[in-house]
Design an enzyme around this catalytic site. Structure first.
Site, PDB file in Angstrom:
ATOM      1  N   CYS A 152      29.433  79.390  21.402  1.00  0.00           N
ATOM      2  CA  CYS A 152      29.507  79.065  20.062  1.00  0.00           C
ATOM      3  C   CYS A 152      29.868  77.475  19.651  1.00  0.00           C
ATOM      4  O   CYS A 152      30.585  77.425  18.686  1.00  0.00           O
ATOM      5  CB  CYS A 152      30.186  80.232  19.265  1.00  0.00           C
ATOM      6  SG  CYS A 152      29.323  81.592  19.211  1.00  0.00           S
TER       7      CYS A 152
ATOM      8  N   HIS B 250      33.949  75.255  16.709  1.00  0.00           N
ATOM      9  CA  HIS B 250      33.204  76.463  17.116  1.00  0.00           C
ATOM     10  C   HIS B 250      32.211  76.352  15.945  1.00  0.00           C
ATOM     11  O   HIS B 250      32.514  75.900  14.886  1.00  0.00           O
ATOM     12  CB  HIS B 250      34.154  77.517  16.776  1.00  0.00           C
ATOM     13  CG  HIS B 250      33.513  78.824  17.159  1.00  0.00           C
ATOM     14  ND1 HIS B 250      32.692  79.544  16.253  1.00  0.00           N
ATOM     15  CD2 HIS B 250      33.593  79.810  18.205  1.00  0.00           C
ATOM     16  CE1 HIS B 250      32.147  80.713  16.677  1.00  0.00           C
ATOM     17  NE2 HIS B 250      32.880  81.035  17.928  1.00  0.00           N
TER      18      HIS B 250
ATOM     19  N   GLN C 136      41.923  80.397  17.672  1.00  0.00           N
ATOM     20  CA  GLN C 136      42.711  80.272  19.102  1.00  0.00           C
ATOM     21  C   GLN C 136      44.087  79.962  18.852  1.00  0.00           C
ATOM     22  O   GLN C 136      44.806  80.115  20.201  1.00  0.00           O
ATOM     23  CB  GLN C 136      42.069  79.237  19.953  1.00  0.00           C
ATOM     24  CG  GLN C 136      40.515  79.576  20.138  1.00  0.00           C
ATOM     25  CD  GLN C 136      40.265  81.143  20.939  1.00  0.00           C
ATOM     26  OE1 GLN C 136      41.116  81.607  21.614  1.00  0.00           O
ATOM     27  NE2 GLN C 136      39.081  81.698  20.627  1.00  0.00           N
TER      28      GLN C 136
ATOM     29  N   LYS D  31      41.054  88.676  18.380  1.00  0.00           N
ATOM     30  CA  LYS D  31      41.503  87.791  19.322  1.00  0.00           C
ATOM     31  C   LYS D  31      43.190  87.814  19.588  1.00  0.00           C
ATOM     32  O   LYS D  31      43.498  87.136  20.622  1.00  0.00           O
ATOM     33  CB  LYS D  31      41.232  86.412  18.957  1.00  0.00           C
ATOM     34  CG  LYS D  31      39.575  86.341  19.077  1.00  0.00           C
ATOM     35  CD  LYS D  31      39.367  84.888  18.741  1.00  0.00           C
ATOM     36  CE  LYS D  31      37.787  84.463  18.404  1.00  0.00           C
ATOM     37  NZ  LYS D  31      36.929  84.648  19.377  1.00  0.00           N
TER      38      LYS D  31
HETATM   39  N1  PLP Z   1      36.797  79.279  16.061  1.00  0.00           N
HETATM   40  C1  PLP Z   1      37.221  79.474  17.038  1.00  0.00           C
HETATM   41  C2  PLP Z   1      38.059  78.225  17.804  1.00  0.00           C
HETATM   42  C3  PLP Z   1      36.650  80.542  18.120  1.00  0.00           C
HETATM   43  O1  PLP Z   1      37.140  80.486  19.116  1.00  0.00           O
HETATM   44  C4  PLP Z   1      36.177  81.470  17.550  1.00  0.00           C
HETATM   45  C5  PLP Z   1      35.654  82.502  18.378  1.00  0.00           C
HETATM   46  O2  PLP Z   1      35.590  82.456  19.601  1.00  0.00           O
HETATM   47  C6  PLP Z   1      35.741  81.469  15.847  1.00  0.00           C
HETATM   48  C7  PLP Z   1      36.327  80.369  15.257  1.00  0.00           C
HETATM   49  C8  PLP Z   1      35.003  82.723  15.265  1.00  0.00           C
HETATM   50  O3  PLP Z   1      35.762  83.793  15.399  1.00  0.00           O
HETATM   51  P1  PLP Z   1      35.015  85.240  14.908  1.00  0.00           P
HETATM   52  O4  PLP Z   1      33.799  85.228  15.644  1.00  0.00           O
HETATM   53  O5  PLP Z   1      36.176  86.052  15.157  1.00  0.00           O
HETATM   54  O6  PLP Z   1      34.775  84.798  13.365  1.00  0.00           O
END
Ligand code: PLP
Length: 418
Positions: free
Chosen positions: A375, A133, A213, A236
């Site tokens: 993302c 991400h 995740q 999440k």
């Molecule tokens: N890492 C992964 C694998 C994600 O799926 C996400 C969000 O979709 C994030 C990081 C970032 O999470 P956050 O936006 O809650 O910081």
């Protein structure tokens, strides 16, 4: 790749009863019952979490760690109880290893800056993967630019696994930290975290696991994994937004300077210089998300009562069912490995229909999915596509909802007549 092993002890979830806990699932969207398939982006909240938020604001709200009045002490007690629950949930050695942050993104930035800036120098390498991400790419790019360290990444195979042969070449004595996701939010791939940690430690690199995740969907035991840092988000995992967690091994957190400066993270401030509070407060500058942290504790209780083995088994069964049913949709291509290697997420393309058009047609049927690059642009670049549509599942989803999804996907095919 060895398939993800089902645990013998898993019990089926009582999804009908679970759904009653989630008020939003009774909503109608465009006159149709809501089918919420976007939990990978953000999960819905059970009554227990919503009630906890309301309870705190109605009965127990005041600033924490600052007052000696009753309400402040009550709020502080609840806030620290929630921290203990989180520590138990991921089997941290101590609640001191649990730092409240806003989300996974902030947790990763905390490590990139507070550990990376003082420790990285030209010649050092930071290793990430192609399936990250953006929140586990961009902070490292920034910190590598500032320190002169080099950013490298492990490529993905055509099937959607990390290329373990390339990893052998990329993990060297120059690697100072290996930061990777436990589960891809696009491919669904569940990575062999324990093995990756062991390989990194063999070259004396630290490991940061992006648990955004994995923590909501799989049992996670940081002592068993032996990871050095783990970041995840409350929103999440049935908790509120605005609260997340950075787990770090105590000795590492102790050795790191603060990330943000301000109230509560200090022991003493003089105009000529300051000293730092004990863990975890050293990393918690300013008034935190108080009610949200307490409600995260309620989310942890909720998931613990369901049992994380059971949560994982439910999603595994649902993703297998969805994966098979989606094969019948003409022109549909699923990104990533087979269902035995993935968590409850399926990203796909459908002919050359733009994912936004797929999502719009599904939305008219009351179905919420995500469309775009999620993302994770490098993953999409890897497969030569700009974007994908993504359905994702959680404890409240059913096979009937997968059927509604598949019927709507057939409708997309008819609409675009291919
Ligand atoms: N890492 C992964 C694998 C994600 O799926 C996400 C969000 O979709 C994030 C990081 C970032 O999470 P956050 O936006 O809650 O910081």
């Amino acid at each position: 790749m060895t398939p993800v092993q089902p645990t013998a002890k898993a019990q089926p979830l009582d999804v009908k009863r679970i759904r009653e806990d989630f008020p939003i699932l009774r909503e109608q969207v465009h006159g149709k019952p809501l089918v919420y398939l976007d939990s990978t982006a953000s999960a819905q909240k059970p009554r227990q979490v919503i009630d906890t938020l309301a309870f705190v604001y109605e009965h127990a709200y005041a600033n924490v760690h600052r007052g000696i009045h009753y309400l402040s002490e009550t709020a502080t007690q609840m806030y620290e109880d929630a921290r203990r629950k989180v520590a138990r949930f991921i089997n941290a050695r101590s609640p001191r290893e649990i730092v409240y942050v806003r989300n996974t993104t902030e947790g990763i930035n905390l490590v990139a800056y507070a550990w990376g800036l003082p420790n990285l120098k030209p010649g050092d390498e930071v290793l990430i993967t192609e399936m990250e991400h953006h929140s586990n790419i961009v902070p490292w790019q920034l910190v590598c630019q500032m320190t002169g360290a080099t950013l490298r990444w492990v490529p993905i195979t055509p099937e959607g696994f990390l290329d373990m042969e390339a990893l052998d070449r990329l993990l060297t004595e120059r690697t100072r930290i290996f930061a990777f996701t436990a589960m891809s939010n696009v491919l669904g791939t569940i990575n062999p975290v324990k093995e990756l940690v062991a390989r990194a430690h063999a070259v004396e690199a630290l490991v940061l696991v992006d648990g955004a995740q994995s923590v909501p969907h799989l049992p996670v035991d940081v002592q068993d994994l032996d990871c050095d840092f783990l970041a995840f988000s409350g929103h999440k995992m049935c908790g509120p937004s605005g609260i997340g967690v950075l787990y770090g091994k105590r000795e590492l957190l102790e050795a790191m300077p603060p990330f943000l400066g301000g109230g509560e993270m200090i022991r003493q401030v003089k105009l000529t210089g300051s000293t730092w509070n004990d863990l975890p407060h050293k990393f918690e500058a300013g008034t935190p998300a108080i009610a949200e942290a307490i409600a995260l504790g309620a989310a942890v209780d909720y998931l613990s009562n369901l049992g994380m083995d059971n949560v994982a088994a439910h999603e595994r069964a649902l993703v297998r069912y969805a994966y098979e049913r989606m094969q019948d949709v003409e022109g549909l291509r699923i990104l990533g490995p087979g269902p035995e290697h993935r968590g409850g997420v399926i990203a796909f393309t459908l002919g050359d229909v733009h994912p936004h058009d797929i999502a719009a047609i599904l939305d008219a049927e009351g179905i919420a999915i995500r469309a775009g690059h999620h993302c994770a642009q490098p993953v999409h670049d890897r497969y030569g596509i700009p974007a994908s549509a993504r359905a994702s599942f959680y404890v409240y989803n059913t096979e009937e909802e997968v059927d509604v999804l598949v019927t709507a996907l057939h409708k997309v095919v008819e609409t675009f007549a291919f």
